[in-house]
Scaffold this motif. Structure first.
Motif: not given
Length: 256
Positions: A68-96
């Protein structure tokens, strides 16, 4: 403080290719940027934000081979927060070896085009951080991706903000809660199962508040259970009925 959460279904996220790894708690959040060029036009066009998030998911799944997308959440310039993997799910973007330590929150800025994070991105990141603390058992740390991993991410401007302590733009004035829509005029009860757009509106708002509820438009036993637990949290009779008071509190009550 309220979070303006864009659910996965609302940005037409692809289904993950596998099961997420459970993440019970973290030390906090790590902040990221895209690492590429971001069109400055997204500041005035939220549709561009949606398309960018979709393209990032496609790259992570089809290019990186992630589930899936590697981020938990994504923030955009409109102060909206996109749900990525969401809460309590291991992200992939921080590094092994680093993903279990922090949620991963992306700010939609890059290393070309839109480089300086607009206030809306910063506020969105902080809303996501607080959401992870309130609902995801995240600790107090706010760090950059480059902390502990060799990378330019999250870029010098965003990292400088992190190093300042991630202050909220405007001196930390809290966001007012979104106004509750008018009460639909009928009590939402079970049994029998009640259906309708008013049910879906309430379910979506409860999901935004962090409750595990499907916005399927059907008020059944699961919705009644969420309603009762929410009512107990608010100190009102837990009858499982969404009446005028419970409806209003779904928008007006502060997040814990």
């Amino acid at each position: 403080m309220a979070i303006d959460l864009v659910l996965r279904r609302d940005w037409h996220a692809r289904d993950p290719h596998g099961d997420y790894t459970q993440l019970d708690s973290t030390k906090g959040v790590k902040v990221h940027y895209t690492g590429g060029k971001v069109d400055p036009g997204i500041v005035h066009d939220h549709k561009g934000c949606v398309e960018l998030v979709q393209s990032i998911q496609n790259f992570h799944m089809d290019g990186n081979g992630w589930i899936d997308i590697g981020y938990s959440f994504i923030a955009c310039p409109h102060e909206k927060v996109f749900e990525g993997r969401g809460l309590h799910h291991l992200p992939a973007a921080n590094g092994a070896g680093l993903n279990a330590g922090h949620y991963a929150v992306l700010g939609l800025v890059g290393n070309a085009g839109l480089i300086q994070p607009p206030d809306g991105v910063l506020s969105g990141i902080l809303d996501a951080v607080q959401y992870c603390r309130d609902r995801g058992n995240a600790g107090r740390e706010i760090k950059g991706h480059r902390d502990g991993f060799q990378t330019d991410c999250p870029g010098d401007p965003l990292y400088a903000w992190v190093k300042k302590g991630a202050p909220r733009p405007g001196g930390g004035t809290p966001h007012p809660p979104p106004a509750a829509p008018p009460f639909p005029g009928r009590l939402l009860t079970y049994p029998p199962v009640m259906t309708g757009e008013d049910v879906k509106t309430w379910q979506r708002q409860m999901h935004k508040r962090g409750w595990n509820i499907a916005a399927d438009g059907a008020y059944g036993p699961d919705s009644r259970d969420v309603c009762r637990r929410f009512q107990r949290n608010q100190g009102i009779p837990d009858d499982g009925v969404v009446g005028p008071q419970t409806w209003r509190l779904a928008w007006d009550a502060p997040l814990p």
